[in-house]
Scaffold this active site. Structure first.
Site, short mmCIF file in Angstrom:
data_model
loop_
_atom_site.label_atom_id
_atom_site.label_comp_id
_atom_site.label_asym_id
_atom_site.label_seq_id
_atom_site.Cartn_x
_atom_site.Cartn_y
_atom_site.Cartn_z
CE LYS A 137 -4.57 -2.11 1.28
NZ LYS A 137 -5.95 -2.16 1.60
NE ARG B 263 -7.82 -8.17 0.22
CZ ARG B 263 -7.29 -7.37 -1.08
NH1 ARG B 263 -5.99 -6.51 -1.04
NH2 ARG B 263 -7.43 -7.90 -2.04
C1 7PJ Z 1 -8.29 -4.30 0.86
C2 7PJ Z 1 -9.54 -5.42 0.34
C3 7PJ Z 1 -8.12 -4.33 2.80
C4 7PJ Z 1 -9.57 -6.15 2.96
C5 7PJ Z 1 -8.67 -4.07 -0.81
C6 7PJ Z 1 -5.08 -3.15 -2.38
C7 7PJ Z 1 -6.61 -2.35 -2.74
N1 7PJ Z 1 -10.12 -5.92 1.06
N2 7PJ Z 1 -9.34 -5.20 -0.84
N3 7PJ Z 1 -8.64 -5.07 3.71
N4 7PJ Z 1 -8.14 -3.83 0.39
N5 7PJ Z 1 -10.99 -6.79 3.70
O1 7PJ Z 1 -4.86 -4.20 -2.49
O2 7PJ Z 1 -4.42 -2.61 -1.79
O3 7PJ Z 1 -6.88 -4.25 3.28
S1 7PJ Z 1 -7.61 -3.67 -3.25
#
Ligand code: 7PJ
Length: 279
Positions: A224, A258
């Site tokens: 990020k 994640r």
């Molecule tokens: C997240 C997500 C996160 C959850 C994305 C990226 C953007 N779902 N989907 N948490 N971020 N739960 O992967 O940088 O931080 S999309």
């Protein structure tokens, strides 16, 4: 401490923290845009994530990166469903669907997905009902605003942690009132979703307080922009920082991380867990 998350057909044990591997099927996702377009490419990428130790495969077809364009419901279904079907058929790892779209929640549930990962925390019309109907686990994420504009000038009237806590309480109430059992709910503070670097650091530093709500905490920091701001790193050089941060979050009680790059994230979590168990 929350020890498990009840999925559709099984229990995800969280006594040791788990890694959710990211399978993007969006053509404009910022860090690996286009590379996993197509079902075969998604399968190959998922196989790598599973071999590296992913405990969940998260499949999304709507890019929610800052400034991303809106995707139609049909486009999202067309992109995501073939990949969900293929992954459910091939891997024993539970599949999560990264969506805010009720029709996709239903279709993914029918195809064997086990978790709804909704960055809008079931706020779209019909989303709570769809989640209840499917019986899937749900991750409720905090976001201020919407992806098109959320990073323009994020600002909060009160300390960001208070706003995130209140949002969680409100969304938990809606989910519980609709009949989603507590054991099927995880929370996520939504790093980078309507948050400055200062906001991101404030919520990450308060991980233990978020965990104290009593639900498994899922956090996504992988690649990020906070690492760009903090360390001056381009997207392709952010994996070490992402793994280090994962260890720090798990040490504060986070349960699911994640991540785009699973192997080193698993190592980071294994170290944090070994230190915890040595106390
Ligand atoms: C997240 C997500 C996160 C959850 C994305 C990226 C953007 N779902 N989907 N948490 N971020 N739960 O992967 O940088 O931080 S999309």
């Amino acid at each position: 401490m929350t020890r498990f998350l009840q999925l559709k057909t099984r229990r995800l044990e969280l006594g040791t923290p788990k890694v959710m591997g990211i399978v993007n099927v969006t053509p404009d996702s910022f860090s690996d845009g286009g590379r996993h377009l197509g079902v075969d490419a998604a399968i190959a990428h998922a196989r790598r994530l599973v071999n590296d130790g992913a405990a969940i495969l998260d499949v999304g077809g709507e890019s929610t990166r800052p400034g991303a364009l809106h995707v139609s419901e049909q486009t999202e279904l067309d992109r995501v469903m073939p990949v969900i079907e293929a992954l459910v058929a091939r891997f024993d790892v539970p599949v999560s669907v990264d969506t805010s779209t009720p029709a996709l929640m239903r279709a993914a549930g029918a195809a064997g997905a086990e978790i709804i990962n909704d960055v809008r925390a079931l706020q779209r019309p019909g989303a709570v009902a769809a989640a209840v109907e499917t019986g899937l686990a749900v991750c409720l994420m905090h976001m201020q605003g919407d992806p098109a504009t959320m990073q323009a000038a994020p600002a909060y009237a009160r300390p960001v942690l208070d706003e995130v806590l209140d949002f969680f309480r409100q969304r938990l109430q809606a989910a519980r009132d609709a009949g989603i059992p507590a054991e099927r709910i995880a929370l996520d503070p939504g790093i980078g979703f309507g948050k400055t670097l200062g906001h991101n650091l404030a919520v990450l530093a308060a991980t233990a307080e978020l965990v104290a709500l009593g639900y498994p905490l899922l956090v996504g920091v992988s690649r990020k922009s906070m690492f760009g701001q903090l360390l001056g790193l381009p997207v392709e050089a952010r994996d070490p920082a992402s793994a280090v941060t994962a260890a720090l979050l798990v040490a504060q009680g986070a349960s699911i991380i994640r991540s785009h790059e699973v192997a080193h994230t698993v190592q980071a979590l294994d170290i944090a867990t070994a230190l915890r168990d040595a106390r």
